[in-house]
Design a protein around this motif. Structure first.
Motif, PDB file in Angstrom:
ATOM      1  N   ILE A 127      -1.239   5.797   3.955  1.00 56.55           N
ATOM      2  CA  ILE A 127      -2.737   6.344   3.778  1.00 56.55           C
ATOM      3  C   ILE A 127      -2.724   6.069   2.279  1.00 56.55           C
ATOM      4  O   ILE A 127      -2.071   6.171   1.502  1.00 56.55           O
ATOM      5  CB  ILE A 127      -2.400   7.835   4.025  1.00 56.55           C
ATOM      6  N   LYS A 128      -4.210   5.710   1.993  1.00 58.25           N
ATOM      7  CA  LYS A 128      -4.470   5.307   0.865  1.00 58.25           C
ATOM      8  C   LYS A 128      -5.531   6.382   0.612  1.00 58.25           C
ATOM      9  O   LYS A 128      -6.742   6.365   1.316  1.00 58.25           O
ATOM     10  CB  LYS A 128      -4.910   3.936   0.574  1.00 58.25           C
TER      11      LYS A 128
ATOM     12  N   MET B 106       7.523  11.691   2.970  1.00 58.90           N
ATOM     13  CA  MET B 106       6.575  10.483   2.369  1.00 58.90           C
ATOM     14  C   MET B 106       6.924  10.218   1.051  1.00 58.90           C
ATOM     15  O   MET B 106       7.643  10.853   0.334  1.00 58.90           O
ATOM     16  CB  MET B 106       5.088  10.846   2.633  1.00 58.90           C
ATOM     17  N   ARG B 107       6.677   8.934   0.891  1.00 59.13           N
ATOM     18  CA  ARG B 107       6.836   8.307  -0.686  1.00 59.13           C
ATOM     19  C   ARG B 107       5.641   8.080  -0.920  1.00 59.13           C
ATOM     20  O   ARG B 107       4.692   7.469  -0.247  1.00 59.13           O
ATOM     21  CB  ARG B 107       7.545   6.907  -0.570  1.00 59.13           C
ATOM     22  N   VAL B 108       5.317   8.405  -2.181  1.00 61.12           N
ATOM     23  CA  VAL B 108       3.920   8.345  -2.817  1.00 61.12           C
ATOM     24  C   VAL B 108       3.866   7.501  -4.126  1.00 61.12           C
ATOM     25  O   VAL B 108       4.930   7.902  -4.868  1.00 61.12           O
ATOM     26  CB  VAL B 108       3.387   9.692  -2.906  1.00 61.12           C
ATOM     27  N   ARG B 109       2.873   6.833  -4.009  1.00 59.45           N
ATOM     28  CA  ARG B 109       2.772   5.724  -5.441  1.00 59.45           C
ATOM     29  C   ARG B 109       1.316   6.166  -5.702  1.00 59.45           C
ATOM     30  O   ARG B 109       0.507   6.090  -5.173  1.00 59.45           O
ATOM     31  CB  ARG B 109       2.911   4.286  -4.904  1.00 59.45           C
ATOM     32  N   ILE B 110       1.314   6.496  -7.066  1.00 58.41           N
ATOM     33  CA  ILE B 110       0.098   6.833  -7.786  1.00 58.41           C
ATOM     34  C   ILE B 110      -0.091   5.984  -8.721  1.00 58.41           C
ATOM     35  O   ILE B 110       0.694   5.714  -9.669  1.00 58.41           O
ATOM     36  CB  ILE B 110       0.216   8.479  -8.244  1.00 58.41           C
ATOM     37  N   THR B 111      -1.407   5.452  -8.980  1.00 53.96           N
ATOM     38  CA  THR B 111      -1.985   4.436  -9.882  1.00 53.96           C
ATOM     39  C   THR B 111      -3.140   4.987 -10.717  1.00 53.96           C
ATOM     40  O   THR B 111      -4.143   5.426  -9.771  1.00 53.96           O
ATOM     41  CB  THR B 111      -2.159   3.053  -9.469  1.00 53.96           C
ATOM     42  N   ALA B 112      -3.075   4.942 -11.964  1.00 49.90           N
ATOM     43  CA  ALA B 112      -4.355   5.517 -12.778  1.00 49.90           C
ATOM     44  C   ALA B 112      -5.000   4.077 -13.167  1.00 49.90           C
ATOM     45  O   ALA B 112      -4.283   3.203 -13.856  1.00 49.90           O
ATOM     46  CB  ALA B 112      -4.097   6.516 -13.652  1.00 49.90           C
TER      47      ALA B 112
ATOM     48  N   LYS C  60      -3.675   6.959  -4.601  1.00 49.02           N
ATOM     49  CA  LYS C  60      -2.691   7.340  -3.971  1.00 49.02           C
ATOM     50  C   LYS C  60      -2.419   6.659  -2.779  1.00 49.02           C
ATOM     51  O   LYS C  60      -3.162   6.500  -1.847  1.00 49.02           O
ATOM     52  CB  LYS C  60      -2.566   8.839  -3.710  1.00 49.02           C
ATOM     53  N   HIS C  61      -1.072   6.093  -2.666  1.00 50.41           N
ATOM     54  CA  HIS C  61      -0.703   5.369  -1.436  1.00 50.41           C
ATOM     55  C   HIS C  61       0.461   6.197  -1.046  1.00 50.41           C
ATOM     56  O   HIS C  61       1.479   6.402  -1.712  1.00 50.41           O
ATOM     57  CB  HIS C  61      -0.199   3.911  -1.863  1.00 50.41           C
ATOM     58  N   MET C  62       0.344   6.593   0.252  1.00 48.96           N
ATOM     59  CA  MET C  62       1.552   7.642   0.812  1.00 48.96           C
ATOM     60  C   MET C  62       1.853   6.773   2.044  1.00 48.96           C
ATOM     61  O   MET C  62       1.469   6.328   2.955  1.00 48.96           O
ATOM     62  CB  MET C  62       0.840   8.725   1.269  1.00 48.96           C
ATOM     63  N   PHE C  63       3.449   6.505   1.882  1.00 50.77           N
ATOM     64  CA  PHE C  63       4.075   5.879   2.916  1.00 50.77           C
ATOM     65  C   PHE C  63       5.061   6.978   3.730  1.00 50.77           C
ATOM     66  O   PHE C  63       5.801   7.421   3.004  1.00 50.77           O
ATOM     67  CB  PHE C  63       5.039   4.617   2.352  1.00 50.77           C
ATOM     68  N   TYR C  64       5.188   6.828   4.991  1.00 48.32           N
ATOM     69  CA  TYR C  64       6.085   7.374   5.802  1.00 48.32           C
ATOM     70  C   TYR C  64       7.314   7.231   5.552  1.00 48.32           C
ATOM     71  O   TYR C  64       7.749   5.828   5.831  1.00 48.32           O
ATOM     72  CB  TYR C  64       5.574   7.618   7.275  1.00 48.32           C
TER      73      TYR C  64
END
Length: 86
Positions: free
Chosen positions: A45-46, A6-12, A32-36
């Motif tokens: 997945i968010k 997965m690739r994960v993008r995290i935003t605060a 957290k947005h998780m992309f396969y």
């Protein structure tokens, strides 16, 4: 067992007031947005967490699942112990 890359993008986000059952807190929302990677046709997945200083996670959401802190006892400042349920 299911394995996936997965690739994960995290935003605060900025700290903001949030009201949950246990009270009102100044909390930071972290998304957290998780992309396969191997199966890009699957839905991303968010997951969102609201984190309050000196408390921890006060709210958590993932799709239709929503959890929030029902009660909080700050305990003794500077230490303390966590007791297990008997």
């Amino acid at each position: 067992m299911f394995e996936a890359r997965m690739r994960v993008r995290i935003t605060a986000h900025e700290k903001a007031k949030i009201k949950v059952e246990s009270g009102e807190y100044d909390a930071v929302r972290v998304d957290k947005h998780m992309f396969y990677i191997d199966t890009p046709d699957r839905e991303p997945i968010k997951v969102s967490h609201w984190i309050a200083p000196r408390v921890g996670i006060v709210k958590w959401e993932a799709g239709d699942l929503k959890l929030e802190l029902k009660s909080f006892d700050p305990g003794k400042v500077g230490g303390g112990r966590v007791a297990a349920d008997k």
